[in-house]
Design an enzyme around this catalytic site. Structure first.
Site: not given
Ligand code: MN
Length: 155
Positions: A66, A68, A72, A106, A120
């Protein structure tokens, strides 16, 4: 989660666990592909603008591929595996740090014979992940190391 001052690590559990922290599905209400991964939210407070989660990917499992806008910050706590960040594939193990910049594809994969557990850190308010469409997938697969990484799905 209550505001207990110290929450003990459960050293006897097979997967990493902390006292009174529920082990949740990695994602719910989504068709996004993933395998053998759990989520624990360790810190989430209204007065903090971030959240700290612990994900544990069982041997052979993987997180969703995914991207975004939010970033992270990942700290591996146990095991070993590989990660895809952009078009780079890296072997990772305990205590390695991984930064996933905005809008960057990622995915995290545990080794075939070892789990991969990692902290995370994310924004409390964050955008929804985007999944790759066929065009994005073919662009990713054009990089040989990425194609090899993605092919380990089939194992
Ligand atoms: Mn992610």
């Amino acid at each position: 989660m209550s505001d207990k001052t110290v929450r003990r690590f459960d050293a006897g559990a097979e997967s990493f666990r902390w006292e009174d922290v529920p082990v949740l599905d990695y994602k719910s209400g989504t068709a996004a592909p993933f395998r053998d991964i759990t989520r624990q939210t360790l810190f989430k407070r209204a007065d903090l603008r971030g959240e700290l989660r612990y994900f544990e990917v069982a041997a052979g499992g993987y997180s969703t591929l995914e991207r975004h806008q939010h970033t992270h910050a990942v700290l591996v706590l146990r095991g070993m595996g590989t990660c895809l960040v952009g078009t780079e594939v890296h072997r990772i193990g305990a205590f390695d740090l991984v930064t996933v910049p905005p809008r960057t594809w990622h995915q995290f994969r545990a080794a075939a014979n070892a789990p991969l557990g990692f902290l995370c850190m994310v924004d409390a308010e964050r955008d929804r992940p985007e999944l790759p469409d066929p065009h994005a997938l073919s662009q990713l697969r054009a990089v040989p190391a990425v194609a090899e990484f993605l092919a380990s799905d089939d194992s």
